[in-house]
Design a protein around this motif. Structure first.
Motif, PDB file in Angstrom:
ATOM      1  N   UNK A  67      -5.558   3.389   5.857  1.00  0.00           N
ATOM      2  CA  UNK A  67      -6.678   2.218   5.297  1.00  0.00           C
ATOM      3  C   UNK A  67      -7.330   1.408   6.508  1.00  0.00           C
ATOM      4  N   UNK A  68      -8.620   1.302   6.727  1.00  0.00           N
ATOM      5  CA  UNK A  68      -9.162   0.416   7.839  1.00  0.00           C
ATOM      6  C   UNK A  68      -9.333   1.176   9.149  1.00  0.00           C
ATOM      7  N   UNK A  76      -8.345  -2.657   6.522  1.00  0.00           N
ATOM      8  CA  UNK A  76      -7.104  -3.076   7.626  1.00  0.00           C
ATOM      9  C   UNK A  76      -6.299  -4.149   7.251  1.00  0.00           C
ATOM     10  N   UNK A  77      -6.914  -5.298   6.911  1.00  0.00           N
ATOM     11  CA  UNK A  77      -6.204  -6.468   6.558  1.00  0.00           C
ATOM     12  C   UNK A  77      -5.278  -6.251   5.444  1.00  0.00           C
ATOM     13  N   UNK A  78      -6.000  -5.632   4.364  1.00  0.00           N
ATOM     14  CA  UNK A  78      -5.197  -5.274   3.044  1.00  0.00           C
ATOM     15  C   UNK A  78      -4.062  -4.382   3.412  1.00  0.00           C
ATOM     16  N   UNK A  96       4.398   2.129   7.366  1.00  0.00           N
ATOM     17  CA  UNK A  96       3.380   2.342   8.763  1.00  0.00           C
ATOM     18  C   UNK A  96       2.014   2.384   8.355  1.00  0.00           C
ATOM     19  N   UNK A  97       1.329   1.526   9.053  1.00  0.00           N
ATOM     20  CA  UNK A  97      -0.126   1.603   9.035  1.00  0.00           C
ATOM     21  C   UNK A  97      -0.495   2.779   9.657  1.00  0.00           C
ATOM     22  N   UNK A  98      -1.758   3.461   8.930  1.00  0.00           N
ATOM     23  CA  UNK A  98      -2.251   4.457   9.491  1.00  0.00           C
ATOM     24  C   UNK A  98      -3.891   4.211   9.181  1.00  0.00           C
ATOM     25  N   UNK A  99      -4.476   4.272  10.511  1.00  0.00           N
ATOM     26  CA  UNK A  99      -6.003   4.100  10.360  1.00  0.00           C
ATOM     27  C   UNK A  99      -6.805   5.110   9.752  1.00  0.00           C
ATOM     28  N   UNK A 117      -3.186   5.147   0.064  1.00  0.00           N
ATOM     29  CA  UNK A 117      -4.416   4.930   1.108  1.00  0.00           C
ATOM     30  C   UNK A 117      -5.253   3.958   0.241  1.00  0.00           C
ATOM     31  N   UNK A 118      -6.250   3.605   0.792  1.00  0.00           N
ATOM     32  CA  UNK A 118      -7.181   2.653   0.094  1.00  0.00           C
ATOM     33  C   UNK A 118      -8.663   3.094   0.367  1.00  0.00           C
ATOM     34  N   UNK A 119      -9.413   3.193  -0.947  1.00  0.00           N
ATOM     35  CA  UNK A 119     -10.606   3.508  -0.891  1.00  0.00           C
ATOM     36  C   UNK A 119     -11.472   3.131  -2.028  1.00  0.00           C
ATOM     37  N   UNK A 120     -12.624   3.215  -1.884  1.00  0.00           N
ATOM     38  CA  UNK A 120     -13.638   2.591  -2.690  1.00  0.00           C
ATOM     39  C   UNK A 120     -13.804   3.370  -4.135  1.00  0.00           C
TER      40      UNK A 120
END
Length: 364
Positions: A67-68, A76-78, A96-99, A117-120
């Protein structure tokens, strides 16, 4: 002698008769033992506070969350705060953060490349139905929770001395629409379309459309290689603040009718305002729209693991990670916000956790 013996016998017989006729003595009653009272057990105290993580659950050793697309962007912040809250409760889980863009998250969670993940909400619905940019249906992802966006907004900015005064003025300018393939880029493209402007028409008029990270776009704006940047962020954006200090910026206003139209076309979004003073020199409220993001996982992630991830994110300690990040977020009801905008099926572990909190997910 015989007379005396007869008298004694007679006396004994008389004594016996008198004893037999005498009223019986009242027997001393046997005291009834007092029953020992059965102690009333103390009621078990009702647990207070959020539900605790389930015990005995085999939590994953690693957890990758996508996300981000650029530093400081909302997702990215979230993503960063999500990782922090999980590791705070489960220090043995290495996150682990993955862009990645909103659309990419759906692809990567679906094929198992990343765990979450993060999505709308809009992208998730389109993916589930196989519409929009999705040629196939992606129905292996599930919602874990929803992050609202207090203090965020979809914004257009230019330099302070720019002749651009409205969205219509960008019809022949050099414009950034964020990274290609992101939900934000798609939304800005639609929003421009309400004004009769498309990426193709901009280039046909001699302008340019740039797709890239927000930080790169601001560098291009600062060096006069772009005229306008459309970007989604929580505000104030550090990148925008820095440029404002160095050269001065102004926010390009949106017409309320256009914002209302966009919100009507995109359930899950809402009207928002950046208060005066969000950026130095901004004297009026800035009208914008907001749209949160859904945290997603694969449908095969176990119910107990998802329950515990929700317990980590929405414990008092987990919530402090989010609320302490920004003053604007401190008063926000993140728990109630978590069950908004269920645009696709919710993971059973998340359903169970929020049901234990007395909440149900609201449909998209």
């Amino acid at each position: 002698m015989k007379a005396r013996l007869a008298a004694i016998v007679a006396a004994l017989i008389l004594a016996l008769l008198l004893a037999a006729c005498a009223p019986g003595a009242t027997p001393t009653p046997t005291p009834t033992p007092t029953p020992t009272p059965t102690p009333t057990p103390s009621p078990t105290p009702t647990p207070t506070g959020p539900p605790q993580p389930l015990e005995g659950v085999d939590m994953p050793r690693t957890l990758s969350i996508m996300g981000g697309t650029s530093p400081g962007s909302y997702y990215e912040v979230m993503n960063m705060l999500t990782c922090r809250a999980i590791e705070q409760t489960f220090p043995d889980v290495a996150t682990r953060q993955v862009p990645g863009a909103s659309v990419d998250c759906i692809y990567k969670v679906s094929d198992g490349t990343v765990d979450m993940g993060m999505s709308s909400p809009v992208s998730l619905r389109e993916a589930y139905d196989g519409k929009g940019v999705f040629e196939n249906k992606y129905q292996d992802v599930r919602i874990v929770c929803y992050y609202p966006t207090p203090g965020s907004g979809f914004t257009a900015v230019t330099l302070k001395d720019s002749p651009i005064e409205s969205v219509y003025d960008v019809a022949d300018k050099r414009v950034s629409l964020m990274s290609k393939g992101t939900a934000s880029a798609g939304w800005f493209t639609e929003f421009l379309g309400y004004h009769g402007i498309t990426p193709e028409s901009i280039e046909a008029n001699g302008g340019l459309v740039y797709y890239g990270s927000t930080s790169d776009a601001f560098e291009l704006l600062a060096s006069d290689r772009l005229d306008c940047v459309f970007f989604a962020s929580y505000h104030p954006s550090k990148t925008a603040q820095m440029l404002n200090v160095q050269q001065g910026i102004k926010l390009i206003p949106y017409e309320e009718a256009m914002v209302d139209r966009f919100i009507e076309d995109h359930p899950g979004t809402g009207k928002g305002y950046l208060p005066p003073g969000t950026y130095e020199g901004q004297t009026e409220p800035y009208l914008t729209w907001t749209g949160g993001g859904s945290v997603i996982c694969h449908k095969d992630m176990t119910e107990d693991v998802v329950y515990n991830l929700c317990a980590a994110l929405y414990s008092d300690e987990g919530q402090s990670v989010f609320k302490e990040h920004s003053e604007k977020w401190a008063a926000w009801d993140w728990v109630d916000g978590a069950v908004q905008c269920a645009s696709i099926p919710v993971h059973p572990g998340a359903v169970k956790y929020f049901k234990d909190r007395g909440l149900e997910f609201r449909p998209f």
